[in-house]
Design a protein around this motif. Sequence first.
Motif, PDB file in Angstrom:
ATOM      1  N   MET A   2       0.946  -1.313  -0.092  1.00 24.07           N
ATOM      2  CA  MET A   2      -0.044  -0.036   0.010  1.00 24.07           C
ATOM      3  C   MET A   2       0.970   1.058   0.070  1.00 24.07           C
ATOM      4  SD  MET A   2      -2.893  -0.895  -0.114  1.00 24.07           S
ATOM      5  CE  MET A   2      -3.534  -2.797  -0.253  1.00 24.07           C
ATOM      6  N   SER A  23       3.884   1.650  -1.016  1.00 23.04           N
ATOM      7  CA  SER A  23       4.628   1.651  -2.448  1.00 23.04           C
ATOM      8  C   SER A  23       3.906   2.340  -3.533  1.00 23.04           C
ATOM      9  CB  SER A  23       5.367   0.548  -2.813  1.00 23.04           C
ATOM     10  OG  SER A  23       4.228  -0.414  -3.089  1.00 23.04           O
ATOM     11  N   ILE A  24       2.350   2.405  -3.292  1.00 23.00           N
ATOM     12  CA  ILE A  24       1.677   3.027  -4.538  1.00 23.00           C
ATOM     13  C   ILE A  24       1.890   4.299  -4.568  1.00 23.00           C
ATOM     14  CG2 ILE A  24      -0.713   3.193  -5.149  1.00 23.00           C
ATOM     15  CD1 ILE A  24      -1.336   0.576  -3.882  1.00 23.00           C
ATOM     16  N   PRO A  25       2.284   5.029  -5.569  1.00 22.42           N
ATOM     17  CA  PRO A  25       2.588   6.536  -5.688  1.00 22.42           C
ATOM     18  C   PRO A  25       0.986   7.029  -5.336  1.00 22.42           C
ATOM     19  CG  PRO A  25       3.311   5.344  -7.743  1.00 22.42           C
ATOM     20  CD  PRO A  25       2.548   4.340  -6.901  1.00 22.42           C
TER      21      PRO A  25
END
Lengths: 323, 320
Positions: free
Chosen positions: A253, A255-257
């Motif tokens: 979660m 690491s989602i831009p």
Amino acid sequence: MLLEVKDLRVEFPTRRGVLTALNGVSFSIAPGEVLGVVGESGAGKSMTGAAIIGLLEPPGRIAGGEILLEGRRIDNLPLAEMRKIRGKRIGAIFQDPLTTLNPLYTIGRQLVETMQAHLPLSDAEARQRAIGWLEQVGIPAAAQRIDAYPHQFSGGMRQRVVIALALCAEPQLIVADEPTTALDVSIQAQIIALLKRLAREQRTAIMLVTHDMGVIAETADRVAVMYAGRIIEIGPVRQVVRHAQHPYTAGLMASIPPLDRKVERLAQIDGSMPRLNAIPPGCPFSPRCPHVFERCRVSRPELMPAGATDAACWLHDQPGASA
Amino acid sequence: MIAAKELARHFDVSKPWLQRTLAREPKRILRAVDGVTFDIPKGTTLSLVGESGCGKSTVARLVVGLYPPTAGQVLFEGKDLAAARAQPEMRRRMQMIFQDPYASLNPRWRVHDIVAEPIRAFNLVPDPAAQRERVAELLRQVGLSPLDGGKYPHEFSGGQRQRISVARALSSNPEFLVCDEPTSALDVSVQAQILNLMKQLQRDLGLTFLFISHNLAVVRQVSDRIGVMYLGRIVELAQSENLFLRPRHPYTRALMEAIPDLEMTGRSRTPVGGEVPSPISPPSGCAFHPRCPLANDRCRAEAPAMLDGVACHAVQEGRD
């Protein structure tokens, strides 16, 4: 429960020994529910879908566990029996609409054939229904376009045709494997809206396999997160997205831009998912886990209650709880 | 540092001559890029976003000279690219990173040779021992081990392969990098690794980037300025933060509206209708008018010019 998967194990015999692609996968889906299945490539999410619809690529085989549809086992049915269930009771949508559609037949013929294979309909009735389904999935001028060939449609329109094909025999369950990945965002939004409407209005259960957490957050009721052939966390979508209990889910979660702000440095999970022939003992995530401790390296955690979700992580093993 | 002026690239997609003549069909021209103007100051990142078929990858290829432009020109430090690329020194200064790390690395070459190829091609480090040292340094720079040089691409995961692509692109000491969807083929946790690496390298080496992506969230993390493309044209060009805080073109707004967002759990929204039209027969006037909620007669008749960062009659007339 409409679909129950219990302790599913899928193996691939290879020259260098047997690879376990899925190991102890258990979950269930209720009518009208959308279950999202997420994970990175190779985590086993598509394999789970393929096992349910009975289309595992040989030499892959179900080596253990059960798949039940309305309480009846379907994982050990003869091919002909399974073929009756597939299409009629379980519909499938794949990522690439071009491989699902026959390029030599008009879409109308493909719809009519599919319906007549499963439902007692006359040619005229089937054609009438086919037009109805095309309208349902949002194809403009369906009555004119029913006699067109797949290549005459754009990508988004083709995916709608594929969805119409999956729906036309009115299945109770749809297994949708990356249904929007090949599509642009504006088309993706249209397809998501369509799937949600089906679950709501027709009470169709949907297993939505994707790597896109955004799609899951918008569509699913519950989410299963897969890692190295196992479900490592499962729970209501809100809880999994906002309050992930497994360190891998939390890392994924983070690491989602984010779309709504710029961050100096994105959170990243170092390393990559282990290959099937090199899954570490103990917890498969332990080599990448920031919270790893001794127990994780030697013993494998099963799903256990953790906050509002179930997570396979020793951090949640309280004294007294069964482990 | 790099500038595009009224850049255009058309592809002839007509049927073969005889067939065409017999069927009395006219030539069919696909206007992949149709008048694109931008500039990228040194050390900054310009991103181009848009849906498939909007021409963003074609722009990337025009900018590095993989395609000659049909019209307009690319200026590299004020010099025409066609002339600049004749000199090896100018070619050395620009490199490209491609989308698919499975297709862009030669499977029969060891990583060392892949990374060393630009060094050899431009004869930057003639001494083999020094060359080995340079490759080792590059591999360390992208987060790999110097020992990885002896392996083949298939021994690496997708993210590691993309690191090899970055190392190769850096090996000629370029100043300008064109990245065409560098993370689209990667999983999200690995995507974060590569994006962080690229930002780190930009800070350390003062690189200039042209970044091509369809993912607005990714673009927001890396860009100084963003150009939104639709059907071969830039419809809006703005500072990154301004674009996200105040999107002006109706297409930019529709695009942002369409992105599934983690924060929106449970909420529903209205998707944009319609699809991107074919660039072979684009709509008259403004190419976005068939999908635009603000379209009027002028939009259907007259293509809007880029004015103050946005090409839209409605915005310019204050009808938005």
